[in-house]
Design a protein around this motif. Structure first.
Motif, PDB file in Angstrom:
ATOM      1  N   SER A   1       0.826  -1.204   0.000  1.00  0.00           N
ATOM      2  CA  SER A   1       0.000   0.000   0.000  1.00  0.00           C
ATOM      3  C   SER A   1       0.866   1.262   0.000  1.00  0.00           C
ATOM      4  O   SER A   1       0.602   2.208  -0.743  1.00  0.00           O
ATOM      5  CB  SER A   1      -0.915  -0.010   1.235  1.00  0.00           C
ATOM      6  N   ILE A   2       1.915   1.263   0.800  1.00  0.00           N
ATOM      7  CA  ILE A   2       2.835   2.407   0.834  1.00  0.00           C
ATOM      8  C   ILE A   2       3.488   2.592  -0.526  1.00  0.00           C
ATOM      9  O   ILE A   2       3.584   3.705  -1.041  1.00  0.00           O
ATOM     10  CB  ILE A   2       3.906   2.209   1.933  1.00  0.00           C
ATOM     11  N   LEU A   3       3.932   1.491  -1.127  1.00  0.00           N
ATOM     12  CA  LEU A   3       4.648   1.566  -2.408  1.00  0.00           C
ATOM     13  C   LEU A   3       3.760   2.043  -3.556  1.00  0.00           C
ATOM     14  O   LEU A   3       4.263   2.579  -4.535  1.00  0.00           O
ATOM     15  CB  LEU A   3       5.279   0.221  -2.741  1.00  0.00           C
ATOM     16  N   ARG A   4       2.461   1.885  -3.431  1.00  0.00           N
ATOM     17  CA  ARG A   4       1.562   2.429  -4.458  1.00  0.00           C
ATOM     18  C   ARG A   4       1.565   3.962  -4.408  1.00  0.00           C
ATOM     19  O   ARG A   4       1.367   4.621  -5.421  1.00  0.00           O
ATOM     20  CB  ARG A   4       0.140   1.895  -4.264  1.00  0.00           C
ATOM     21  N   ARG A   5       1.819   4.520  -3.230  1.00  0.00           N
ATOM     22  CA  ARG A   5       1.832   5.980  -3.054  1.00  0.00           C
ATOM     23  C   ARG A   5       3.231   6.584  -3.159  1.00  0.00           C
ATOM     24  O   ARG A   5       3.391   7.727  -3.558  1.00  0.00           O
ATOM     25  CB  ARG A   5       1.260   6.353  -1.678  1.00  0.00           C
ATOM     26  N   ASP A   6       4.233   5.821  -2.731  1.00  0.00           N
ATOM     27  CA  ASP A   6       5.579   6.374  -2.582  1.00  0.00           C
ATOM     28  C   ASP A   6       6.597   5.273  -2.876  1.00  0.00           C
ATOM     29  O   ASP A   6       6.704   4.311  -2.137  1.00  0.00           O
ATOM     30  CB  ASP A   6       5.744   6.890  -1.148  1.00  0.00           C
ATOM     31  N   LYS A   7       7.347   5.438  -3.952  1.00  0.00           N
ATOM     32  CA  LYS A   7       8.295   4.414  -4.382  1.00  0.00           C
ATOM     33  C   LYS A   7       9.749   4.767  -4.063  1.00  0.00           C
ATOM     34  O   LYS A   7      10.678   4.192  -4.625  1.00  0.00           O
ATOM     35  CB  LYS A   7       8.143   4.156  -5.881  1.00  0.00           C
ATOM     36  N   ARG A   8       9.962   5.714  -3.149  1.00  0.00           N
ATOM     37  CA  ARG A   8      11.341   6.133  -2.857  1.00  0.00           C
ATOM     38  C   ARG A   8      12.201   5.029  -2.256  1.00  0.00           C
ATOM     39  O   ARG A   8      13.408   4.980  -2.501  1.00  0.00           O
ATOM     40  CB  ARG A   8      11.358   7.317  -1.879  1.00  0.00           C
ATOM     41  N   PHE A   9      11.595   4.172  -1.446  1.00  0.00           N
ATOM     42  CA  PHE A   9      12.370   3.164  -0.729  1.00  0.00           C
ATOM     43  C   PHE A   9      12.013   1.768  -1.230  1.00  0.00           C
ATOM     44  O   PHE A   9      10.857   1.470  -1.497  1.00  0.00           O
ATOM     45  CB  PHE A   9      12.105   3.268   0.781  1.00  0.00           C
TER      46      PHE A   9
END
Length: 151
Positions: free
Chosen positions: A24-32
């Protein structure tokens, strides 16, 4: 069902929840890199264990600075001289990056938080890169050999 198998089911469910939260986080933010989040969870467990051992076996809340130190120490222990290379590859290059991942996991309700916790707790407490590289650099007291020795 035995207690042992129930514990295994609960752990698998928690692992699945964590994986879903990271997705879910990676759908919004792919920095890490996704592995950075899994390592952060391991580092939190490492830090909690360390605190527990030093606190007579009692668990307590982990502060941002404590987690940063635990994250660094766990990286050094797990990856040795490759710690910085791996963190750089995963996009975790500053103390603040650890804090950003922590607060993303808080927003996903995977990590807990106290009212006093804030992102600034993870402000450049130390030079992340140097803390992961320095332990593996040769000491300055070692004399350098002259490679141009005449025979």
């Amino acid at each position: 069902m035995t207690r042992r198998s129930t514990t295994g089911i609960i752990r698998r469910m928690q692992a699945m929840q964590f994986e879903q939260s990271v997705a879910s986080i990676l759908r919004r933010d792919k920095r890490f890199d996704p592995q950075a989040y899994f390592f952060l969870k391991e580092a939190l467990d490492f830090t909690l264990k360390r605190i527990c051992e030093g606190n007579g076996g009692d668990e307590r809340h982990v502060t941002g600075p404590e987690l940063l130190v635990g994250f660094r120490d766990h990286a050094l222990e797990q990856f040795g001289p490759m710690a910085w290379t791996l963190m750089d590859e995963w996009g975790v290059r500053r103390c603040e990056h650890v804090g950003e991942m922590v607060f993303q996991l808080i927003e996903e309700q995977v990590f807990g938080k106290q009212e006093s916790d804030k992102r600034e707790d993870f402000s450049e407490m130390f030079d992340f890169e140097m803390e992961l590289i320095q332990p593996f650099l040769p000491s300055r007291g070692v004399a350098k050999r002259d490679c141009n020795v005449n025979s």
